[in-house]
Design a protein around this motif. Structure first.
Motif, PDB file in Angstrom:
ATOM      1  N   PRO A 137       0.853  -1.188   0.000  1.00  0.00           N
ATOM      2  CA  PRO A 137       0.000   0.000   0.000  1.00  0.00           C
ATOM      3  C   PRO A 137       0.892   1.242   0.000  1.00  0.00           C
ATOM      4  O   PRO A 137       1.978   1.226   0.601  1.00  0.00           O
ATOM      5  N   PRO A 138       0.479   2.330  -0.659  1.00  0.00           N
ATOM      6  CA  PRO A 138       1.338   3.520  -0.754  1.00  0.00           C
ATOM      7  C   PRO A 138       1.816   4.058   0.597  1.00  0.00           C
ATOM      8  O   PRO A 138       2.958   4.493   0.714  1.00  0.00           O
ATOM      9  N   ALA A 139       0.976   4.011   1.611  1.00  0.00           N
ATOM     10  CA  ALA A 139       1.390   4.504   2.925  1.00  0.00           C
ATOM     11  C   ALA A 139       2.523   3.645   3.487  1.00  0.00           C
ATOM     12  O   ALA A 139       3.497   4.171   4.048  1.00  0.00           O
ATOM     13  N   GLU A 140       2.432   2.330   3.343  1.00  0.00           N
ATOM     14  CA  GLU A 140       3.483   1.435   3.814  1.00  0.00           C
ATOM     15  C   GLU A 140       4.746   1.614   2.982  1.00  0.00           C
ATOM     16  O   GLU A 140       5.863   1.575   3.513  1.00  0.00           O
ATOM     17  N   ALA A 141       4.596   1.812   1.672  1.00  0.00           N
ATOM     18  CA  ALA A 141       5.758   2.034   0.809  1.00  0.00           C
ATOM     19  C   ALA A 141       6.488   3.314   1.214  1.00  0.00           C
ATOM     20  O   ALA A 141       7.718   3.330   1.290  1.00  0.00           O
ATOM     21  N   SER A 142       5.741   4.367   1.512  1.00  0.00           N
ATOM     22  CA  SER A 142       6.356   5.625   1.951  1.00  0.00           C
ATOM     23  C   SER A 142       7.032   5.463   3.308  1.00  0.00           C
ATOM     24  O   SER A 142       8.134   5.963   3.531  1.00  0.00           O
ATOM     25  N   ARG A 143       6.376   4.768   4.229  1.00  0.00           N
ATOM     26  CA  ARG A 143       6.955   4.532   5.549  1.00  0.00           C
ATOM     27  C   ARG A 143       8.258   3.748   5.417  1.00  0.00           C
ATOM     28  O   ARG A 143       9.271   4.104   6.012  1.00  0.00           O
ATOM     29  N   LEU A 144       8.235   2.675   4.595  1.00  0.00           N
ATOM     30  CA  LEU A 144       9.421   1.853   4.407  1.00  0.00           C
ATOM     31  C   LEU A 144      10.541   2.654   3.752  1.00  0.00           C
ATOM     32  O   LEU A 144      11.697   2.583   4.172  1.00  0.00           O
ATOM     33  N   ARG A 145      10.198   3.445   2.738  1.00  0.00           N
ATOM     34  CA  ARG A 145      11.207   4.290   2.072  1.00  0.00           C
ATOM     35  C   ARG A 145      11.852   5.242   3.071  1.00  0.00           C
ATOM     36  O   ARG A 145      13.082   5.349   3.144  1.00  0.00           O
ATOM     37  N   ASP A 146      11.032   5.930   3.866  1.00  0.00           N
ATOM     38  CA  ASP A 146      11.572   6.892   4.828  1.00  0.00           C
ATOM     39  C   ASP A 146      12.432   6.207   5.884  1.00  0.00           C
ATOM     40  O   ASP A 146      13.494   6.696   6.252  1.00  0.00           O
TER      41      ASP A 146
END
Length: 159
Positions: A137-146
């Protein structure tokens, strides 16, 4: 032999990735079947009919493989590295140390966006060690990236 470490907590990817992959397969099969149907109509040869049957059989086998392959994807965040697993026949475990990451990329094509998914791609100095985690999910992808970016920066400063 089970290549996945049992001491880590694996995160699975979204089951919506199955639908994305099935739609990609359906588009490919539609094109191949249309070409075979045109060839069959123009030539009348029974070989085209046999080819249609083979393509349908292979398509059914691929559907099963897609479902199992998506369920095989997983990732785990550890203290010093990220583990990424995937594969059915050939199981692959990639271990990417945070200190070796050069940058982290998040991407989502039109089909992935329609199913609210994104892919996290990790880039390291060695091209062969690049790992990706699709179907997040985009929110998890952003969290993982950060998180990966912050951990990579912290670990690189310690060198």
């Amino acid at each position: 032999m089970e290549p996945w470490p049992e001491t880590v907590r694996w995160q699975s990817v979204s089951s919506n990735l199955i639908w994305v992959e099935l739609l990609r397969l359906a588009a490919l099969l539609l094109v191949v079947m249309a070409l075979l149907a045109i060839g069959w109509a123009l030539s009348g040869s029974g070989l085209f009919g046999a080819a249609v049957a083979v393509v349908l059989l292979l398509g059914c086998l691929r559907v099963v493989a897609i479902v199992r392959a998506v369920r095989a994807w997983g990732y785990a965040e550890r203290e010093d590295d990220l583990l990424v697993r995937h594969g059915l026949l050939v199981r692959r475990l990639s271990i990417v140390p945070y200190s070796r990451m050069q940058f982290v990329d998040v991407s989502a094509g039109p089909l992935e966006r329609a199913f609210d998914l994104a892919t996290v791609q990790l880039h390291t100095a060695a091209a062969a060690s690049d790992a990706r985690v699709p179907g997040l999910p985009p929110a998890e992808a952003s969290r993982l990236r950060d998180r990966l970016t912050a951990l990579g920066r912290d670990r690189a400063e310690g060198l």
